[in-house]
Write an enzyme that holds these catalytic residues in place. Structure first.
Site, PDB file in Angstrom:
ATOM      1  N   LYS A 202       0.822  -1.213   0.000  1.00  0.00           N
ATOM      2  CA  LYS A 202       0.000   0.000   0.000  1.00  0.00           C
ATOM      3  C   LYS A 202       0.855   1.262   0.000  1.00  0.00           C
ATOM      4  O   LYS A 202       1.993   1.276   0.453  1.00  0.00           O
ATOM      5  CB  LYS A 202      -1.000  -0.034   1.154  1.00  0.00           C
ATOM      6  CG  LYS A 202      -2.153  -0.983   0.808  1.00  0.00           C
ATOM      7  CD  LYS A 202      -3.350  -0.895   1.694  1.00  0.00           C
ATOM      8  CE  LYS A 202      -4.423  -1.842   1.133  1.00  0.00           C
ATOM      9  NZ  LYS A 202      -5.465  -2.157   2.098  1.00  0.00           N
ATOM     10  N   ARG A 238      -3.286 -10.105   4.780  1.00  0.00           N
ATOM     11  CA  ARG A 238      -3.735 -10.165   3.376  1.00  0.00           C
ATOM     12  C   ARG A 238      -2.603  -9.616   2.516  1.00  0.00           C
ATOM     13  O   ARG A 238      -2.286  -8.438   2.599  1.00  0.00           O
ATOM     14  CB  ARG A 238      -5.013  -9.331   3.234  1.00  0.00           C
ATOM     15  CG  ARG A 238      -5.628  -9.333   1.855  1.00  0.00           C
ATOM     16  CD  ARG A 238      -6.899  -8.484   1.826  1.00  0.00           C
ATOM     17  NE  ARG A 238      -7.506  -8.502   0.523  1.00  0.00           N
ATOM     18  CZ  ARG A 238      -7.119  -7.730  -0.493  1.00  0.00           C
ATOM     19  NH1 ARG A 238      -6.138  -6.880  -0.342  1.00  0.00           N
ATOM     20  NH2 ARG A 238      -7.721  -7.824  -1.666  1.00  0.00           N
TER      21      ARG A 238
HETATM   22  N1  HH2 Z   1      -7.475  -3.861   0.645  1.00  0.00           N
HETATM   23  C1  HH2 Z   1      -7.817  -3.884  -0.652  1.00  0.00           C
HETATM   24  C2  HH2 Z   1      -8.869  -4.692  -1.101  1.00  0.00           C
HETATM   25  N2  HH2 Z   1      -9.549  -5.477  -0.246  1.00  0.00           N
HETATM   26  N3  HH2 Z   1      -9.883  -6.294   1.942  1.00  0.00           N
HETATM   27  C3  HH2 Z   1      -9.571  -6.294   3.236  1.00  0.00           C
HETATM   28  N4  HH2 Z   1     -10.218  -7.088   4.103  1.00  0.00           N
HETATM   29  N5  HH2 Z   1      -8.555  -5.494   3.729  1.00  0.00           N
HETATM   30  C4  HH2 Z   1      -7.841  -4.679   2.919  1.00  0.00           C
HETATM   31  O1  HH2 Z   1      -6.942  -3.954   3.421  1.00  0.00           O
HETATM   32  C5  HH2 Z   1      -8.162  -4.653   1.530  1.00  0.00           C
HETATM   33  C6  HH2 Z   1      -9.219  -5.487   1.068  1.00  0.00           C
HETATM   34  C7  HH2 Z   1      -7.050  -3.050  -1.619  1.00  0.00           C
HETATM   35  O2  HH2 Z   1      -5.939  -3.735  -2.071  1.00  0.00           O
HETATM   36  P1  HH2 Z   1      -5.875  -4.619  -3.394  1.00  0.00           P
HETATM   37  O3  HH2 Z   1      -6.860  -5.722  -3.397  1.00  0.00           O
HETATM   38  O4  HH2 Z   1      -4.470  -5.065  -3.561  1.00  0.00           O
HETATM   39  O5  HH2 Z   1      -6.172  -3.580  -4.555  1.00  0.00           O
HETATM   40  P2  HH2 Z   1      -7.481  -3.164  -5.357  1.00  0.00           P
HETATM   41  O6  HH2 Z   1      -8.566  -2.806  -4.399  1.00  0.00           O
HETATM   42  O7  HH2 Z   1      -7.006  -1.994  -6.181  1.00  0.00           O
HETATM   43  O8  HH2 Z   1      -7.895  -4.340  -6.200  1.00  0.00           O
END
Ligand code: HH2
Length: 257
Positions: A202, A238
């Site tokens: 992040k 995660r």
């Molecule tokens: N962060 C993201 C998405 N889903 N779910 C939980 N429980 N906690 C988190 O911190 C979280 C999440 C954002 O990260 P990422 O999936 O890598 O990216 P994007 O939302 O751009 O697909």
């Protein structure tokens, strides 16, 4: 928890897993590397993102879930229809970044499906959440919010022992607010439910390297933050880079004894 984003626009792995065969292979590699579960998502929730239809989200994730039959899978969605289909295809956990506020049918979908649930704190909505996040006390507010959503979920028939809590790093929080949440993670741990943290790659981590414009944090900074979170009581991490996190945690555990 390994991350498999089946999206063109996720902040760090957008476009990588659009082919379902590639996505399923990535998920299986994460499980082989030591992930306990893989979190499959069809919609990016990165700051500024607009959202997609349920049909498009299903079009992205269903072929991946079909290829992951029998594997431990979590579905990262805010839509009840997507969660329902994912549960039919074998998903065990619903990861809802709106904490049951996004879709009025989500709570009963999780309850009826006998699924596990992750409740996430978010101030605002993805399109606008990073514009000017504001709290009197970020730790108290996030904890109270998650306690309230936990009570809502339990009233809706989801057993408490199936629910984990996530402070939602980057979901309507400045870098300073993210790190304060991490410093005082014990307050959330004291609620008594498993705590999930998503710090992987992040942007707040990139700020530490003095780069305010970077879209993603490095793997090394993700590992440092993950180990610190683990030491403060986080139960589920995660992450995008499973093997590296498994190795870092093994070392941290060895030090803990
Ligand atoms: N962060 C993201 C998405 N889903 N779910 C939980 N429980 N906690 C988190 O911190 C979280 C999440 C954002 O990260 P990422 O999936 O890598 O990216 P994007 O939302 O751009 O697909």
């Amino acid at each position: 928890m390994g991350i498999v984003n089946v999206t063109p626009d996720s902040f760090s792995d957008g476009g990588v897993n659009l082919d379902p065969d590639v996505a399923a292979a990535a998920a299986r590699r994460m499980l082989a590397d030591g992930a306990a579960i893989v979190d499959v998502g069809g919609e990016s929730t990165r700051p500024g993102s607009d959202g997609i239809s349920g049909e498009e989200e299903l079009r992205r994730i269903v072929p991946v879930l079909e290829r992951l039959e029998g594997a431990p899978v979590s579905i990262d969605t805010t839509k009840a229809a997507v969660a329902r289909r994912a549960l039919e295809l074998g998903a065990e956990l619903v990861n809802d970044v709106t904490a049951l506020r996004g879709d009025p049918y989500m709570a009963e979908t999780v309850a009826d499906g006998g699924a596990y649930l992750c409740l996430v704190h978010m101030q605002g909505e993805p399109r606008t959440m990073q514009r000017s996040p504001r709290y009197d006390d970020v730790v108290d507010e996030v904890t109270s919010f998650l306690e309230e959503r936990l009570a809502v979920a339990v009233r809706a028939g989801i057993p408490e022992d199936r629910i984990c809590l996530d402070p939602g790093f980057g979901f309507g929080k400045t870098a300073a607010q993210n790190f304060e949440l991490l410093q005082r993670l014990d307050t959330l741990v004291a609620v008594g439910r498993p705590v999930l943290v998503g710090l992987s790659r992040k942007r707040s981590l990139a700020r530490l390297q003095g780069n305010p414009d970077a879209a993603t944090g490095s793997i090394a900074s993700s590992l440092g933050a993950a180990v610190a979170a683990y030491e403060r009581g986080a139960d589920i991490l995660r992450v995008h880079d499973v093997r590296e996190h498994v190795e870092a945690l093994a070392a941290a555990r060895a030090v803990w004894g």
